[in-house]
Design an enzyme around this catalytic site. Structure first.
Site, PDB file in Angstrom:
ATOM      1  N   LYS A   1     -65.669  49.427  53.879  1.00  0.00           N
ATOM      2  CA  LYS A   1     -66.092  48.536  52.781  1.00  0.00           C
ATOM      3  C   LYS A   1     -65.589  47.137  53.142  1.00  0.00           C
ATOM      4  CE  LYS A   1     -65.088  46.542  49.297  1.00  0.00           C
ATOM      5  NZ  LYS A   1     -65.260  45.058  49.116  1.00  0.00           N
TER       6      LYS A   1
ATOM      7  N   GLY B   1     -55.301  43.296  53.173  1.00  0.00           N
ATOM      8  CA  GLY B   1     -55.624  42.391  52.068  1.00  0.00           C
ATOM      9  C   GLY B   1     -54.372  42.022  51.296  1.00  0.00           C
ATOM     10  N   SER B   2     -54.542  41.800  50.014  1.00  0.00           N
ATOM     11  CA  SER B   2     -53.428  41.305  49.201  1.00  0.00           C
ATOM     12  C   SER B   2     -52.428  42.424  48.862  1.00  0.00           C
ATOM     13  CB  SER B   2     -53.977  40.717  47.901  1.00  0.00           C
ATOM     14  OG  SER B   2     -54.594  41.734  47.143  1.00  0.00           O
TER      15      SER B   2
ATOM     16  N   GLY C   1     -53.109  46.240  47.695  1.00  0.00           N
ATOM     17  CA  GLY C   1     -52.444  47.209  48.567  1.00  0.00           C
ATOM     18  C   GLY C   1     -51.572  48.164  47.767  1.00  0.00           C
TER      19      GLY C   1
ATOM     20  N   GLU D   1     -51.881  46.577  55.658  1.00  0.00           N
ATOM     21  CA  GLU D   1     -51.533  45.309  56.304  1.00  0.00           C
ATOM     22  C   GLU D   1     -51.705  44.245  55.241  1.00  0.00           C
ATOM     23  OE1 GLU D   1     -51.017  42.214  57.713  1.00  0.00           O
ATOM     24  OE2 GLU D   1     -52.912  42.193  58.817  1.00  0.00           O
TER      25      GLU D   1
ATOM     26  N   CYS E   1     -52.846  36.065  57.395  1.00  0.00           N
ATOM     27  CA  CYS E   1     -51.715  36.777  56.784  1.00  0.00           C
ATOM     28  C   CYS E   1     -50.388  36.351  57.396  1.00  0.00           C
ATOM     29  CB  CYS E   1     -51.915  38.280  56.900  1.00  0.00           C
ATOM     30  SG  CYS E   1     -52.314  38.816  58.560  1.00  0.00           S
TER      31      CYS E   1
ATOM     32  N   GLU F   1     -47.629  33.695  48.910  1.00  0.00           N
ATOM     33  CA  GLU F   1     -48.682  33.353  49.855  1.00  0.00           C
ATOM     34  C   GLU F   1     -49.686  32.423  49.167  1.00  0.00           C
ATOM     35  OE1 GLU F   1     -50.897  36.863  50.999  1.00  0.00           O
ATOM     36  OE2 GLU F   1     -50.698  36.312  53.099  1.00  0.00           O
TER      37      GLU F   1
HETATM   38  P1  TAP Z   1     -57.949  41.547  48.099  1.00  0.00           P
HETATM   39  O1  TAP Z   1     -58.303  41.324  46.686  1.00  0.00           O
HETATM   40  O2  TAP Z   1     -56.745  42.326  48.420  1.00  0.00           O
HETATM   41  O3  TAP Z   1     -59.221  42.194  48.813  1.00  0.00           O
HETATM   42  C1  TAP Z   1     -59.190  42.845  50.067  1.00  0.00           C
HETATM   43  C2  TAP Z   1     -60.231  43.939  50.069  1.00  0.00           C
HETATM   44  O4  TAP Z   1     -59.924  44.911  49.069  1.00  0.00           O
HETATM   45  C3  TAP Z   1     -61.639  43.434  49.734  1.00  0.00           C
HETATM   46  O5  TAP Z   1     -62.595  44.173  50.466  1.00  0.00           O
HETATM   47  C4  TAP Z   1     -61.728  43.742  48.263  1.00  0.00           C
HETATM   48  O6  TAP Z   1     -63.036  43.781  47.767  1.00  0.00           O
HETATM   49  C5  TAP Z   1     -61.045  45.086  48.213  1.00  0.00           C
HETATM   50  N1  TAP Z   1     -60.600  45.518  46.898  1.00  0.00           N
HETATM   51  C6  TAP Z   1     -60.300  44.753  45.820  1.00  0.00           C
HETATM   52  N2  TAP Z   1     -59.951  45.538  44.782  1.00  0.00           N
HETATM   53  C7  TAP Z   1     -60.030  46.819  45.202  1.00  0.00           C
HETATM   54  C8  TAP Z   1     -59.796  48.085  44.601  1.00  0.00           C
HETATM   55  N3  TAP Z   1     -59.415  48.209  43.331  1.00  0.00           N
HETATM   56  N4  TAP Z   1     -59.972  49.189  45.334  1.00  0.00           N
HETATM   57  C9  TAP Z   1     -60.353  49.099  46.613  1.00  0.00           C
HETATM   58  N5  TAP Z   1     -60.620  47.944  47.234  1.00  0.00           N
HETATM   59  C10 TAP Z   1     -60.439  46.805  46.547  1.00  0.00           C
HETATM   60  O7  TAP Z   1     -57.826  40.196  48.811  1.00  0.00           O
HETATM   61  P2  TAP Z   1     -58.849  38.987  48.653  1.00  0.00           P
HETATM   62  O8  TAP Z   1     -59.494  38.896  47.320  1.00  0.00           O
HETATM   63  O9  TAP Z   1     -59.714  39.108  49.814  1.00  0.00           O
HETATM   64  O10 TAP Z   1     -57.836  37.801  48.728  1.00  0.00           O
HETATM   65  C11 TAP Z   1     -56.871  37.606  47.703  1.00  0.00           C
HETATM   66  C12 TAP Z   1     -55.556  37.235  48.315  1.00  0.00           C
HETATM   67  O11 TAP Z   1     -55.123  38.250  49.216  1.00  0.00           O
HETATM   68  C13 TAP Z   1     -55.609  35.994  49.177  1.00  0.00           C
HETATM   69  O12 TAP Z   1     -55.512  34.841  48.454  1.00  0.00           O
HETATM   70  C14 TAP Z   1     -54.465  36.225  50.095  1.00  0.00           C
HETATM   71  O13 TAP Z   1     -53.263  35.828  49.524  1.00  0.00           O
HETATM   72  C15 TAP Z   1     -54.462  37.695  50.291  1.00  0.00           C
HETATM   73  N6  TAP Z   1     -55.147  38.086  51.533  1.00  0.00           N
HETATM   74  C16 TAP Z   1     -54.394  38.603  52.508  1.00  0.00           C
HETATM   75  C17 TAP Z   1     -54.973  38.972  53.679  1.00  0.00           C
HETATM   76  C18 TAP Z   1     -54.163  39.552  54.737  1.00  0.00           C
HETATM   77  S1  TAP Z   1     -54.778  39.685  56.190  1.00  0.00           S
HETATM   78  N7  TAP Z   1     -52.970  39.977  54.517  1.00  0.00           N
HETATM   79  C19 TAP Z   1     -56.328  38.806  53.898  1.00  0.00           C
HETATM   80  C20 TAP Z   1     -57.090  38.282  52.868  1.00  0.00           C
HETATM   81  C21 TAP Z   1     -56.486  37.945  51.685  1.00  0.00           C
HETATM   82  P3  TAP Z   1     -63.704  42.398  47.262  1.00  0.00           P
HETATM   83  O14 TAP Z   1     -64.052  41.682  48.489  1.00  0.00           O
HETATM   84  O15 TAP Z   1     -64.859  42.794  46.456  1.00  0.00           O
HETATM   85  O16 TAP Z   1     -62.641  41.702  46.443  1.00  0.00           O
END
Ligand code: TAP
Length: 491
Positions: free
Chosen positions: A177, A230-231, A235, A252, A286, A385
């Protein structure tokens, strides 16, 4: 650009027929619509992956056979690299040279895990030395099963490769996904897998919302393992869901990575790596170098040079020649970064440069390279972050102070140390509580080396042989070689 989901080797409309707009972050224009998969699509995809794993024989293929598919995928990605890189820029906003780099790395990741898949064939027959010679024990590695992979938007195809390549190498099947903001290249990966004639059901890609498709994947009873990037918030939620039926889970998550500059450091080198560490990919990394700790003797000099270089960065559409900083990925991310900088100022931080949208760019989610000083240690900007081009710079007096400040974080993904004193770099590298420590550099990432964090930065490691372990179970097979069972028992 694709308009369908990839399930069981076929392109399919989502059952709901819903779509999600794709917005180019450089122009704010809607450029496409991707399918909005939901729980029913996830169910179909997981069932296909289950069948491919349980009945169609994917885990029984040899590593060498799987390596053939992985190498084909790598070759096909390379064959389309320019097209994929441009697609990544339209979707994510990053400058084209960075996107080209990512696509090359994604192809390299498939090649690398092809090599590890081949090694699995020889590794799995090793005999184990045990203390009773009437028994023979061997240890084999077997695929975990059906994987649910969930990835973020900052490195769309590369993050897909980091999940898919080791999972397939191990003999797992996977449902991926991608992030709702950046799904275009993940769908192209499905097309590549189809062209590589990967058996049906082995790789399935379902685009959609995290709270719907993602949640359905996380809670699906037929998924054996969840691999998430992700976040921390999501996580933690995924880990709690996984706990309900003891799914394997690797996470991660984020970081607030410190970079320590000592008085004896090469300042020009430090400035270059800080620039790379915090402004590459608009700081949406990240492991981004988001906290810079500078020893008193060089603080003013380093801050002046960093400010000078940050002001020189060319900001614009990632497809334009010479652009070094593109837009943030989405309006939501732009709002989040802007709010974090306002809040930092309210908490007492000083904006040395940047802090807002560049005046010349009326459209697009652009944010200037931003340097903050006097950031209170208990403020949001210092602790959390921001995930944008925003760096906090702070002075320190002694090595002990620097290490204490660096380690005073709930995160522990990466850290860096800049010094010309080899003994100090060794000492500090060991004292830093982080999964990755760079010396006189910041951010270089190698497919062969483990990637992952201490503390709340995650669980498990990606990349290298450690990344493959995420997708393997360890089984002992013990045979009794005597015919005196009772004798063994009473002894
Ligand atoms: P998240 O909200 O954590 O999203 C990461 C992934 O998880 C996306 O595919 C997201 O889908 C999915 N997701 C969200 N809610 C979920 C649930 N209940 N069950 C399963 N999957 C779910 O991160 P984001 O929105 O991309 O970014 C938010 C913050 O996360 C950023 O501002 C940053 O601080 C952090 N972030 C960290 C990293 C790394 S590499 N550590 C990378 C990106 C972001 P959707 O795309 O539909 O939300």
């Amino acid at each position: 650009m694709r308009t369908q989901l990839y399930i069981d080797g076929q392109w399919a409309d989502p059952i709901s027929k819903g779509t999600l707009d794709v917005i180019n972050p450089a122009t704010e224009e809607v450029i496409h619509a991707i399918p909005k998969g939901g729980a029913q699509d996830i169910d179909l995809a997981v069932r296909a992956a289950r069948r491919a794993f349980d009945q169609d024989g994917w885990p029984q293929t040899t590593g060498a056979q799987r390596a053939v598919y992985l190498r084909r995928i790598a070759e096909l990605i390379r064959g389309r690299s320019e097209e994929l890189a441009r697609l990544e820029v339209l979707d994510n906003g990053k400058p084209l040279p960075e996107a080209r780099w990512d696509i090359g790395d994604a192809a390299g990741c498939f090649d690398y895990y092809a090599g590890l898949a081949e090694n699995l064939d020889s590794d799995s027959s090793a005999d184990l030395a045990i203390s009773d010679d009437r028994f023979r024990t061997k240890v084999v590695k077997e695929a975990v099963g059906v994987v649910g992979g969930i990835i973020p938007w900052n490195y769309p195809l590369l993050m897909a490769a980091w999940k898919v390549a080791p999972a397939l190498a191990a003999g797992c099947t996977i449902v991926l996904k991608p992030a709702e903001n950046t799904s275009l290249t993940a769908l192209e990966l499905a097309a590549v897998a189809q062209q590589a004639e990967l058996p049906a059901g082995v790789l399935n890609i379902v685009t959609g919302l995290g709270g719907e498709a993602g949640q359905a994947l996380v809670t699906h009873p037929q998924v054996d393992k969840l691999a998430f990037t992700g976040s921390g918030k999501v996580g933690s939620h995924i880990m709690a869901e996984a706990a309900k039926d003891i799914k394997r889970v690797s996470l991660e998550l984020g970081g607030k990575s410190p970079l320590l500059v000592f008085d004896d450091a090469d300042i020009e080198n430090a400035v270059e790596w800080i620039m790379f560490g915090i402004f590459w990919n608009q700081g949406q990394v990240c492991s981004a170098t988001s906290r810079v700790l500078v020893q008193e003797g060089v603080y003013e000099k380093l801050l002046a040079r960093l400010t000078e270089e940050a002001r020189k960065i060319t900001i614009g559409d990632g497809l334009e020649e010479g652009v070094l900083l593109g837009p943030l990925v989405s309006k939501q991310q732009y709002d989040q970064v802007s709010a974090a900088v306002v809040r930092a100022q309210e908490d007492g931080a000083q904006v040395v440069t940047g802090g807002a949208r560049p005046a010349a760019l009326g459209k697009g989610y652009y944010f200037q390279p931003t340097i903050l000083t006097e950031v209170p240690l208990d403020s949001h900007a210092w602790k959390e972050e921001i995930f944008g081009p925003v760096v906090c710079v702070r002075r320190f007096a002694t090595e002990q102070d620097a290490v204490a400040l660096a380690n005073d974080s709930r995160y522990g993904l990466a850290a860096a140390v800049m010094t010309t004193d080899a003994k100090r770099s060794e000492r500090v590298a060991h004292a830093l509580r982080a999964g990755i420590v760079w010396i006189n550099c910041s951010q270089p990432t190698f497919t062969e080396a483990p990637w992952g964090g201490y503390k709340q930065s995650g669980i498990g490691r990606e990349l290298g042989k450690w990344g493959l372990e995420n997708y393997l179970e360890t089984k002992q097979i013990t045979a009794y070689t005597s015919n005196d069972a009772w004798g063994w028992y009473v002894k």
